[in-house]
Design a protein around this motif. Structure first.
Motif, short mmCIF file in Angstrom:
data_model
loop_
_atom_site.label_atom_id
_atom_site.label_comp_id
_atom_site.label_asym_id
_atom_site.label_seq_id
_atom_site.Cartn_x
_atom_site.Cartn_y
_atom_site.Cartn_z
N ALA A 150 0.84 -1.20 0.00
CA ALA A 150 0.00 0.00 0.00
C ALA A 150 0.87 1.25 0.00
CB ALA A 150 -0.92 -0.01 1.22
N ILE A 151 1.89 1.26 0.85
CA ILE A 151 2.77 2.43 0.96
C ILE A 151 3.55 2.63 -0.34
CG2 ILE A 151 4.76 3.41 2.18
CD1 ILE A 151 3.78 1.75 4.66
N GLY A 152 4.09 1.52 -0.88
CA GLY A 152 4.86 1.60 -2.12
C GLY A 152 4.02 2.09 -3.28
N ALA A 153 2.78 1.59 -3.37
CA ALA A 153 1.90 1.99 -4.47
C ALA A 153 1.49 3.46 -4.33
CB ALA A 153 0.66 1.09 -4.51
N ALA A 154 1.29 3.91 -3.09
CA ALA A 154 0.84 5.28 -2.87
C ALA A 154 1.96 6.30 -3.09
CB ALA A 154 0.26 5.42 -1.46
N PHE A 155 3.19 5.89 -2.70
CA PHE A 155 4.28 6.87 -2.70
C PHE A 155 5.40 6.54 -3.68
CE2 PHE A 155 2.42 7.09 1.59
CZ PHE A 155 2.02 8.42 1.57
N GLY A 156 5.26 5.45 -4.45
CA GLY A 156 6.33 5.00 -5.34
C GLY A 156 6.75 6.06 -6.35
N ARG A 157 5.80 6.91 -6.73
CA ARG A 157 6.12 7.93 -7.73
C ARG A 157 7.16 8.92 -7.23
NH1 ARG A 157 0.13 9.27 -8.06
NH2 ARG A 157 0.31 7.85 -6.32
N LEU A 158 7.33 8.95 -5.90
CA LEU A 158 8.28 9.92 -5.33
C LEU A 158 9.73 9.50 -5.58
CD1 LEU A 158 6.54 10.72 -1.92
CD2 LEU A 158 6.36 11.92 -4.10
N ILE A 159 9.93 8.18 -5.88
CA ILE A 159 11.30 7.72 -6.17
C ILE A 159 11.62 8.12 -7.61
CG2 ILE A 159 12.84 5.73 -6.34
CD1 ILE A 159 11.03 4.30 -4.35
#
Lengths: 237, 98
Positions: A150-159
């Protein structure tokens, strides 16, 4: 698990998980980020981690999805990557065979690489595996795995630069550290050599994800064909 | 239901099948033959190796150096220290201005 010793067993298992949770966190987050990148919603990515619960296969699955592969091909590839579980299942079945059916059914759902490795280590220490200990190891890993998707999918774009962070190559480093952990087993070096050569040949000829199955079989068949170690000989002493 | 959801459900079903199949088949034997036992003992090293070796083929200097350091550190340290050492070498070499 209501007994005192059950509780103690659960916590004894849970206490061994922080290292593993830190070690797999990058992959849980990486899966979430890759899933979102390939068109999965946050809910879908989280659901996949909760229901499939198989890191390498999930990553292979969402990457194929992003390449618009046919759905049956995606499901087949996920199965092939997870065929190693057939062997874990056979091996772990010897350790938990006496448990009630419902507990076994749940235990096999949670039988990922780490869980299998920990179970073998527990058995190697001469202990009989308890359900409470098994769940103590499994639940913290399983629940954080779901949260990471959930965290990776929500914030992955930040990488912005996954290559600089080494995200694509952390998986092999991690698995190599696990392979090294088994180095005291019988025939370890010939098995690793056979699997290395087998998987690399399969990788450049047949292609991914068959290298997992073919390379794995090369090492296993070699181990089965080698002279049987003394401990396995029946009725001698 | 969306295609994605069907894929997830089917993937979950085949994965669970893989996780229970080995036990269902093997539990039919009264005792496990020694060679089968030897093969099963080799499973974790054999399968996990296949997730490393082909990746090394594709790797450059940074990736190979990271794997060598990982293997060496593993001789002396636990899983987490080993992983951190390998990752540190990889990230450092990838970010060197070469």
């Amino acid at each position: 698990m209501s007994t005192g010793s059950g509780k103690a067993e659960f916590w004894r298992g849970a206490r061994s998980t922080p290292t593993m949770i830190i070690a797999i966190a990058p992959f849980g987050l990486l899966f979430g980020a890759l899933a979102a990148d390939n068109g999965f919603s946050v809910v879908e990515a989280t659901l996949m981690s909760a229901l499939v619960y198989g890191g390498a296969s999930q990553i292979v699955g969402v990457e194929l999805f992003g390449q618009r592969a046919a759905p049956w091909m995606i499901v087949l590839s996920i199965f092939i990557v997870n065929t190693r579980s057939i062997l874990y299942s056979a091996a772990a079945g010897r350790l938990i065979g006496s448990w009630p059916t419902a507990r076994k059914a749940l235990a096999f759902f949670l039988l990922v690489d780490l869980q299998y490795a920990e179970s073998e280590r527990e058995a190697e220490g001469g202990r009989r595996l308890t359900f409470a200990w098994y769940m103590g190891v499994a639940l913290p890993i399983y629940l954080t795995w779901i949260a990471e998707a959930a965290i990776g999918a929500a914030f992955g774009r930040l990488i912005t630069d996954p290559h600089a962070l080494g995200l694509d190559f952390l998986v092999p480093i991690y698995f190599l550290s696990l392979v090294m952990g088994f180095r005291r087993r019988a025939n370890w070096l010939p098995v690793v050599a056979a699997s290395s050569v087998g998987s690399m040949l399969a990788y450049v000829t047949v292609g991914s994800p068959w290298h997992v199955t073919i390379g794995g079989l090369a090492g296993i068949l070699l181990a089965a064909a080698m002279p049987v170690p003394r401990y396995a000989e029946p009725g001698r002493g | 239901m969306s295609t994605t959801l069907w894929i997830i459900l089917a993937a979950a079903a085949v994965t669970y099948l893989a996780r229970i199949m080995g036990h269902l088949v093997l539990s039919r034997f009264a005792r496990v033959p020694p060679r089968v036992q030897a093969g099963l003992d080799a499973v974790p090293a054999a399968v996990l190796t296949t997730l490393v070796a082909p990746a090394a083929l594709d790797g450059g200097l940074a990736e190979l150096a990271a794997l060598v350091v990982t293997a060496l550190v593993a001789l002396r340290s636990g899983a987490l220290v080993t992983f951190v050492a390998g990752a540190a070498v990889l990230i450092a070499l990838r970010n060197l201005p070469v």
